[in-house]
Design a protein around this motif. Structure first.
Motif, short mmCIF file in Angstrom:
data_model
loop_
_atom_site.label_atom_id
_atom_site.label_comp_id
_atom_site.label_asym_id
_atom_site.label_seq_id
_atom_site.Cartn_x
_atom_site.Cartn_y
_atom_site.Cartn_z
N LEU A 179 4.19 3.32 -15.04
CA LEU A 179 2.86 3.85 -15.34
C LEU A 179 2.05 3.84 -14.04
CD1 LEU A 179 1.17 4.75 -17.84
CD2 LEU A 179 0.34 2.40 -17.98
N GLN A 180 1.36 4.94 -13.76
CA GLN A 180 0.58 5.06 -12.52
C GLN A 180 -0.90 4.86 -12.82
OE1 GLN A 180 1.99 5.39 -9.61
NE2 GLN A 180 4.05 6.10 -10.13
N HIS A 181 -1.55 4.05 -12.02
CA HIS A 181 -2.96 3.74 -12.27
C HIS A 181 -3.90 4.53 -11.38
CE1 HIS A 181 -2.26 0.45 -15.10
NE2 HIS A 181 -1.09 0.42 -14.49
N GLU A 182 -5.11 4.75 -11.88
CA GLU A 182 -6.10 5.48 -11.11
C GLU A 182 -6.77 4.51 -10.13
OE1 GLU A 182 -8.11 8.52 -13.08
OE2 GLU A 182 -6.39 8.94 -14.37
N PRO A 183 -7.17 4.99 -8.96
CA PRO A 183 -7.70 4.09 -7.93
C PRO A 183 -9.13 3.68 -8.20
CG PRO A 183 -7.83 6.34 -7.17
CD PRO A 183 -7.16 6.40 -8.52
N ALA A 184 -9.55 2.59 -7.56
CA ALA A 184 -10.93 2.12 -7.69
C ALA A 184 -11.88 3.07 -6.99
CB ALA A 184 -11.05 0.71 -7.11
#
Ligand SMILES: [Zn+2]
Length: 179
Positions: free
Chosen positions: A33-38
């Motif tokens: 799963l790929q997460h969105e950046p801060a």
């Protein structure tokens, strides 16, 4: 984002259910799963004039790599950078509405939540004289240059010919290593 893992997972599961994507997609595709950046910064327009965003570190590395390539006589063009999970769902929905099957679409587009473009570190790169997002990009001087030099700037070819995932070969797709 850390701290909101279950909220993100629920959002992804809802997007998958709406598109009819199987619940074991993550295991089948062999990708995390790929997460969105801060944080995202504006990276100017892509080669089609569409505004693009990427992480600050990616933007700095991209500019340095593009400038070095230019000094070597190589033109690197940005096709696409950050894309969120909702954008990815809309993209798949449009292709379904256009009559393509989900199986066919998922061979070339990761499901929402699994695209490296969600991280703001993945870039699709093209060069003049070669159609963007086509395998023949690997026949260009720009691709040769990237294979020799991208590593120095932190960029990795995510989906090489001998790929461990079910994503097909993408010579145009480069991702900044996570730090
Ligand atoms: Zn890509």
């Amino acid at each position: 984002m850390p701290g909101d893992e279950s909220g993100y997972t629920s959002q992804i599961n809802a997007l998958h259910a709406a598109l009819g994507i199987a619940s074991d997609y993550g295991e089948w595709i062999g990708l995390p799963l790929q997460h969105e950046p801060a944080q995202l910064v504006s990276a100017g327009p892509d080669m089609f004039g569409r505004p693009q965003q990427m992480t600050p570190a990616t933007f700095a590395a991209w500019q340095a790599m593009r400038d070095r390539a230019a000094r070597d006589g190589i033109t690197l063009c940005l096709v696409s950078a950050y894309r969120g999970a909702t954008y990815q769902a809309d993209l798949i929905r449009r292709k379904l509405d256009g009559g393509r099957t989900l199986d066919d679409i998922l061979k070339v587009n990761a499901a929402p939540g699994y695209s490296e473009h969600h991280t703001g570190r993945a870039l699709d790169i093209a060069t003049p004289g070669s159609p963007p997002l086509e395998t023949e990009f690997d026949q260009t001087d720009a691709f040769d240059w990237l294979m020799k030099n991208a590593d120095e700037f932190g960029f990795v070819l995510s989906y090489p010919k001998e790929s461990v995932s079910a994503i097909t070969y993408e010579p145009w797709h480069w991702c900044l290593r996570a730090d």
